[in-house]
Scaffold this active site. Structure first.
Site: not given
Ligand code: ADP
Ligand code: MG
Length: 546
Positions: A69, A71-73, A406, A424, A428
């Protein structure tokens, strides 16, 4: 010689890490910024995204470790969009690819996927696109299996490489390369040839699996030793972590969850994770019986039905989804306020990922883990055949048994980070209300349990964990009870915790047997039993009051 080589690699990775990638002075910086806003409609980058993209566009090999989550993609999608050639994205699951394609097509980015089920026309379009300078195809998603099997694809890639149309490789879930990873995929081995076949084409490996051992293994496999490794922090400061003892009485346990949903989480949205499909159906029915609006989500439901449940949850018609871990991929709901684990996860890794679906919007959210020793044995028969399955399960058991530390710092060690109490901020259960440290020598109890085990062995009986604890508490089959063993004066939960401590410390161990229909687990003396047999051997653990 090896030493010299290691030194050179160390130097390389050090100088790469020292370089400032976090700037906007690169030749592509303006166009990167523009496409971020115009194409992706995103106004700000998250931590490490800019560094990764700058290094990737500078043709460096990179391993990016970032929580799910995070934002790797975007780190390969955005560079692909501002480039003229092709980016190949290796991804292990078709479902993951579909999610991404759906997202990219909405943004009008030309991306396609190749896997064993891809329609013939798509395959043709992709093969042509790879070697057509006029094509606007930017990203091709492919499974490692397809790559390993398709000579046609590999030869087209080679042609694209010669035409300088091959820009970059992104390898998602890159920990699948490593045998040490939790889901090793043999076909990822094939990716080891990319570096020799396509010299100079940078590789970006992405994963949420952090251990250094795995990263080193992956680097070796991909032949990118000494590459830049970028690590984001796994700390999720807005998540409150809490572990509760799960009541053995099923109705009481349901009532507790009902109480949470009606009071503390009233009007809030969440997920309740169960281990099996049956449990999720049952809990859904029980919660509905108390007038709660919840849906159920697992792999046995038709895709159409699942979509319906998902959208009712997204729109708030359902307060919560009772789900197996099949509910996870592609969840993109920012305001999940609570995640309740009705049963422990298989590993800390899984727990972190599942609970991490809470609070994506950065607002305070709660993760409650309900723990019972007996649930551990349900899972152990499922995971023991994995190389590290049992080890991983016992780590989360240790997390549950811990009475004072913790929670955040316990999670951190799993990711080889160190977070202290100040990270923390009372987010927790243990930091919020500090527990008195109480130490207890459980050595004598261990020896009592050994007596019960020895007695059973004499009668050629095997002891399931339940039977062992029953016999200790002077319950169950009379033949399994031992007259000389005193019945504990403390409640059964404490007895269970003691057995848990003995298991994770090697004084007891599980013994797995296959029956015609299932795998059974029995308890026997562990590798450290020799030590514990001495009457003065102490086994000190932290325990709650009793
Ligand atoms: P990961 O592969 O790391 O689990 P994703 O690439 O699937 O994560 O991205 C998770 C969500 O975050 C997606 O909905 C993506 O569009 C959103 N996202 C990525 N970068 C940003 C950013 N800089 N600002 C806002 N949303 C973002
Ligand atoms: Mg991913």
């Amino acid at each position: 010689k090896q030493k010299l080589k290691d030194n050179a690699l160390l130097k390389k990775s050090y100088s790469l890490a020292k370089k400032n990638w976090n700037t906007e002075n690169f030749s592509w910086s303006t166009s990167l910024k523009r496409s971020l806003i115009d194409v992706f409609k995103i106004d700000r980058l998250r931590p490490l995204q800019l560094q990764t993209m700058n290094a990737f566009l500078s043709n460096e090999d990179i391993i990016l470790v970032m929580p799910t989550g995070g934002g790797k993609s975007l780190c390969y999608q955005l560079p692909a969009v501002i480039s003229k050639g092709i980016t190949i994205v290796v991804s292990p699951l078709v479902a993951l690819m579909e999610d991404q394609l759906y997202g990219l097509h909405r943004l009008k980015v030309n991306a396609m996927m190749l896997n064993s089920k891809a329609p013939k026309e798509d395959v043709k379009t992709i093969m042509m696109g790879l070697i057509d300078n006029k094509s606007d195809l930017r990203l091709v998603y492919v499974t490692p299996e397809y790559m390993a099997k398709s000579n046609r694809f590999m030869s087209k890639l080679q042609k694209a490489f010669e035409m300088k149309r091959l820009d970059r490789f992104a390898i998602d879930e890159v920990h699948c390369c490593s045998q040490w990873g939790h889901d090793f995929r043999p076909d990822y081995k094939f990716l080891g040839i990319l570096k020799t076949m396509f010299p100079g084409i940078p590789i970006l490996g992405l994963t949420a699996t952090a251990p250094a051992k795995i990263i080193v293994d992956v680097q070796k496999m991909l032949d990118i030793q000494g590459c830049l490794v970028l690590r984001a922090s796994f700390n999720r400061p807005n998540l409150f972590y809490e572990v509760r003892r799960k009541l053995s009485d099923k109705d009481k346990c349901t009532e507790m969850i009902v109480n949470l949903l009606k009071n503390r989480f009233s009007g809030k949205s969440g997920i309740i994770y169960t281990t099996t499909i049956k449990e999720s159906e049952q809990l859904k029915a029980d919660l509905r019986g108390h007038g709660l609006k919840v849906g159920c989500y697992h792999a046995m439901l038709e895709a159409e039905h699942r979509t319906k449940v998902y959208s009712k949850w997204i729109t708030g018609e359902y307060q919560a989804v009772v789900a197996t871990i099949a509910f996870g991929l592609g969840i993109d709901k920012p305001d999940v306020r609570f995640v309740i684990h009705h049963c422990i996860s298989k590993s800390m890794e899984n727990f972190y990922q599942e609970s991490g679906r809470a609070g994506r919007d950065g607002k305070k959210s709660t993760c409650i883990l309900l723990y019972r020793l007996m649930d551990v044995f349900k899972l152990s028969t499922m995971v023991f055949q994995d190389k590290v399955g049992l080890q991983n399960l016992y780590k989360i058991l240790a997390y549950c048994l811990d009475r004072t530390s913790c929670r955040r710092s316990l999670i951190a060690t799993h990711f080889e980070e160190t977070w202290t109490k100040s990270d923390c901020k009372e987010m927790c259960d243990h930091c919020l209300k500090s527990q008195q440290k109480k130490e207890l020598d459980i050595g004598p109890y261990c020896r009592h349990l050994y007596q019960i085990i020895a007695n059973a062995a004499q009668g050629e009986q095997k002891l399931t964990p339940l039977k062992l604890i029953d016999a200790w508490y002077n319950k169950g089959a009379a033949a399994l009870r031992v007259a000389g063993v005193p019945t504990p004066k403390f409640p059964r939960e404490i007895g269970e915790a003691i057995v848990g401590h003995l298991l994770i410390n090697g004084y007891l161990q599980e013994d797995f047997h296959f029956s015609a229909y299932s795998t059974l687990t029995y308890v026997k003396k562990g590798p450290k039993s020799g030590l514990a047999l001495a009457n003065d051997h102490k086994i000190i653990v932290e325990m709650m009051d009793h």
